[in-house]
Design a protein around this motif. Structure first.
Motif, PDB file in Angstrom:
ATOM      1  N   ASP A 201       0.618  -0.871   0.288  1.00 54.83           N
ATOM      2  CA  ASP A 201      -0.059   0.234   0.306  1.00 54.83           C
ATOM      3  C   ASP A 201       0.696   0.859   0.266  1.00 54.83           C
ATOM      4  N   GLU A 202       1.636   1.482   0.595  1.00 51.40           N
ATOM      5  CA  GLU A 202       2.612   2.327   0.803  1.00 51.40           C
ATOM      6  C   GLU A 202       4.010   2.376   0.253  1.00 51.40           C
ATOM      7  N   HIS A 203       4.147   1.358  -0.080  1.00 49.07           N
ATOM      8  CA  HIS A 203       6.076   1.379  -0.509  1.00 49.07           C
ATOM      9  C   HIS A 203       5.591   0.558  -2.046  1.00 49.07           C
ATOM     10  N   SER A 204       4.254   0.818  -2.830  1.00 49.37           N
ATOM     11  CA  SER A 204       4.804  -0.091  -4.393  1.00 49.37           C
ATOM     12  C   SER A 204       4.223   1.477  -5.165  1.00 49.37           C
ATOM     13  N   VAL A 205       4.604   1.379  -5.688  1.00 48.85           N
ATOM     14  CA  VAL A 205       3.877   2.282  -7.304  1.00 48.85           C
ATOM     15  C   VAL A 205       3.208   1.634  -8.823  1.00 48.85           C
ATOM     16  N   THR A 206       2.667   2.089  -9.238  1.00 46.20           N
ATOM     17  CA  THR A 206       2.686   1.345 -11.117  1.00 46.20           C
ATOM     18  C   THR A 206       3.654   0.858 -11.479  1.00 46.20           C
ATOM     19  N   LYS A 207       3.697   0.530 -12.546  1.00 50.52           N
ATOM     20  CA  LYS A 207       5.247   0.356 -13.527  1.00 50.52           C
ATOM     21  C   LYS A 207       5.243   2.245 -13.761  1.00 50.52           C
ATOM     22  N   GLU A 208       4.338   2.997 -14.994  1.00 55.47           N
ATOM     23  CA  GLU A 208       4.288   3.762 -15.843  1.00 55.47           C
ATOM     24  C   GLU A 208       5.349   4.998 -14.149  1.00 55.47           C
ATOM     25  N   LEU A 209       4.548   4.568 -13.390  1.00 58.08           N
ATOM     26  CA  LEU A 209       5.011   5.823 -12.219  1.00 58.08           C
ATOM     27  C   LEU A 209       6.201   5.772 -11.763  1.00 58.08           C
ATOM     28  N   TYR A 210       6.954   4.444 -11.753  1.00 55.54           N
ATOM     29  CA  TYR A 210       8.286   3.752 -10.953  1.00 55.54           C
ATOM     30  C   TYR A 210       9.182   4.027 -12.150  1.00 55.54           C
ATOM     31  N   GLU A 211       8.792   4.258 -13.290  1.00 50.99           N
ATOM     32  CA  GLU A 211       9.698   4.828 -14.300  1.00 50.99           C
ATOM     33  C   GLU A 211       9.898   5.848 -14.223  1.00 50.99           C
ATOM     34  N   GLU A 212       8.756   6.926 -15.040  1.00 49.76           N
ATOM     35  CA  GLU A 212       9.047   7.729 -15.074  1.00 49.76           C
ATOM     36  C   GLU A 212       9.385   9.091 -13.417  1.00 49.76           C
TER      37      GLU A 212
ATOM     38  N   ILE B 139      12.617   7.019 -12.456  1.00 51.06           N
ATOM     39  CA  ILE B 139      13.317   7.156 -11.637  1.00 51.06           C
ATOM     40  C   ILE B 139      14.055   7.717 -13.567  1.00 51.06           C
ATOM     41  N   LEU B 140      13.241   8.365 -14.317  1.00 48.90           N
ATOM     42  CA  LEU B 140      13.815   9.100 -15.670  1.00 48.90           C
ATOM     43  C   LEU B 140      14.069  10.864 -14.678  1.00 48.90           C
ATOM     44  N   ALA B 141      13.457  11.182 -13.715  1.00 46.92           N
ATOM     45  CA  ALA B 141      13.271  11.974 -13.472  1.00 46.92           C
ATOM     46  C   ALA B 141      14.649  12.465 -12.780  1.00 46.92           C
ATOM     47  N   TYR B 142      14.832  11.346 -10.874  1.00 50.95           N
ATOM     48  CA  TYR B 142      16.310  11.469 -10.991  1.00 50.95           C
ATOM     49  C   TYR B 142      17.041  11.268 -11.737  1.00 50.95           C
ATOM     50  N   THR B 143      17.066  10.655 -12.615  1.00 49.76           N
ATOM     51  CA  THR B 143      17.948  10.545 -13.467  1.00 49.76           C
ATOM     52  C   THR B 143      18.636  11.724 -14.600  1.00 49.76           C
ATOM     53  N   ALA B 144      17.648  12.337 -14.814  1.00 51.96           N
ATOM     54  CA  ALA B 144      17.620  13.579 -15.839  1.00 51.96           C
ATOM     55  C   ALA B 144      18.025  14.598 -15.397  1.00 51.96           C
ATOM     56  N   TYR B 145      17.852  14.869 -13.508  1.00 55.76           N
ATOM     57  CA  TYR B 145      18.416  16.003 -13.001  1.00 55.76           C
ATOM     58  C   TYR B 145      19.606  15.941 -11.901  1.00 55.76           C
ATOM     59  N   HIS B 146      19.790  13.882 -11.773  1.00 59.93           N
ATOM     60  CA  HIS B 146      21.082  13.179 -11.921  1.00 59.93           C
ATOM     61  C   HIS B 146      21.092  13.538 -10.177  1.00 59.93           C
ATOM     62  N   ASP B 147      19.766  13.384  -9.714  1.00 62.66           N
ATOM     63  CA  ASP B 147      20.064  13.281  -8.407  1.00 62.66           C
ATOM     64  C   ASP B 147      19.936  11.610  -7.828  1.00 62.66           C
ATOM     65  N   ASN B 148      21.014  11.401  -7.697  1.00 64.33           N
ATOM     66  CA  ASN B 148      21.402   9.833  -7.528  1.00 64.33           C
ATOM     67  C   ASN B 148      20.857   9.726  -5.691  1.00 64.33           C
ATOM     68  N   LYS B 149      20.851  11.024  -4.473  1.00 64.70           N
ATOM     69  CA  LYS B 149      20.318  10.931  -3.420  1.00 64.70           C
ATOM     70  C   LYS B 149      19.270  10.515  -3.566  1.00 64.70           C
ATOM     71  N   ASN B 150      18.049  10.826  -4.066  1.00 66.48           N
ATOM     72  CA  ASN B 150      16.499  10.457  -4.419  1.00 66.48           C
ATOM     73  C   ASN B 150      16.801   9.623  -5.352  1.00 66.48           C
ATOM     74  N   LEU B 151      17.561   8.979  -6.427  1.00 62.40           N
ATOM     75  CA  LEU B 151      16.769   8.277  -7.082  1.00 62.40           C
ATOM     76  C   LEU B 151      17.054   6.652  -6.259  1.00 62.40           C
ATOM     77  N   LEU B 152      18.514   6.861  -4.874  1.00 61.28           N
ATOM     78  CA  LEU B 152      18.926   5.437  -4.078  1.00 61.28           C
ATOM     79  C   LEU B 152      17.193   4.947  -3.426  1.00 61.28           C
ATOM     80  N   LYS B 153      17.463   6.252  -2.913  1.00 66.52           N
ATOM     81  CA  LYS B 153      16.303   6.328  -1.807  1.00 66.52           C
ATOM     82  C   LYS B 153      15.087   5.540  -2.821  1.00 66.52           C
ATOM     83  N   PHE B 154      14.764   6.611  -3.549  1.00 67.57           N
ATOM     84  CA  PHE B 154      13.213   5.890  -3.966  1.00 67.57           C
ATOM     85  C   PHE B 154      13.898   4.087  -4.537  1.00 67.57           C
TER      86      PHE B 154
END
Length: 188
Positions: free
Chosen positions: A124-135, A137-152
């Motif tokens: 319920d609290e720690h999963s998302v749809t495949k589309e949101l999951y991929e979005e 990852i792309l957002a964190y990668t595009a902004y070079h946000d390693n910290k939040n990508l790793l937390k995600f």
């Protein structure tokens, strides 16, 4: 949890600097005596700083972020998906209230999970749809946000655990009467 017990054996004056939260006590205080008498024998979750996360995991695959502990048996070094799988295989019959190690890990919230099994909370609290999951990852990668990508990666179950890939299982409680509703990962 950490290597402090080994250090303490050689240096009795050594004091642990790791912080943890007990996963089963109503006491939600942050503690730092991870091998001493404080909450001895209780499952604990080490609090992970951004610096530790980046230094230890910035060069590993997302499935290898093994920072969580099981709140039922204190098995350590689990990723979110191995924690979920471990819970469904080993602990479906333990409905007592615990803290979610994922919620606790980064020091954001320390609530007890009550009235539902921890596996349901994870879905319920720690999963998302495949589309949101991929979005994400792309957002964190595009902004070079390693910290939040790793937390995600650490805190969100892979999409196979969300909705369509998860089946509800009714498990009887040890007392007989009511049942526990939980979820199990079903391979595609």
């Amino acid at each position: 949890m950490c290597n402090c017990a080994n250090l303490f054996a050689f240096r009795p004056d050594y004091r642990c600097s790791h912080q943890f939260i007990c996963l089963i006590c109503s006491d939600s205080g942050v503690h730092s005596d991870c091998f001493g008498n404080c909450h001895m024998g209780h499952p604990k979750q080490q609090l992970v700083s951004d610096e530790l996360l980046l230094s230890k995991y910035s060069s590993v695959e997302c499935s290898e972020i093994t920072i969580f502990g099981c709140p039922y048996c204190d098995r350590q070094q689990l990723s979110i998906s191995t924690l979920y799988d471990h819970l469904t295989l080993e602990h479906l019959d333990v409905p007592f209230n615990v803290r979610c190690p994922i919620c606790v890990c980064f020091g954001e919230t320390y609530p007890m999970i009550e009235d539902i099994h921890l596996t349901k909370h994870l879905v319920d609290e720690h999963s998302v749809t495949k589309e949101l999951y991929e979005e994400q990852i792309l957002a964190y990668t595009a902004y070079h946000d390693n910290k939040n990508l790793l937390k995600f990666y650490a805190c969100i179950l892979p999409p196979t655990y969300y909705d369509g890939g998860v089946t509800t299982i009714e498990m009887p409680t040890s007392g007989g009467g009511s049942s526990i509703t939980t979820s199990a990962n079903v391979p595609s």
